[in-house]
Design a protein around this motif. Sequence first.
Motif: not given
Length: 104
Positions: A4-7, A54, A92-97
């Motif tokens: 879980d990648h969070r910016t 992350i 906030q921006t979330n990405k599942i890698l």
Amino acid sequence: MIYDHRTYCCRPGTIKKHLALYAEFGFPAQRRILGEPVIYAQVETGDVNSFVHIWAYEDAADRAARRAQMAADPEWQAYLKKSAEAGYLVSQTNKILMPVPLEA
């Protein structure tokens, strides 16, 4: 394994204040439930008002269970209230890698 990648972006001039607030009130609760982050870093170039973290999970079910546990945690809820009142965060921006299985 999933990541879980969070910016997060802070209002200019507030990132140090936000990170101090998080270190005191948010990180202990989050770490107790999620474990150690893979990385927790402040952006050095580009959008210097940003930070990234992350977290690793076994799979989507593990992530959902731990995120639900955190959402129900009183200590985490108290931190979210303090963070909202401070108003340092802008976005906030979330990405599942998902790891790519590369073979040599």
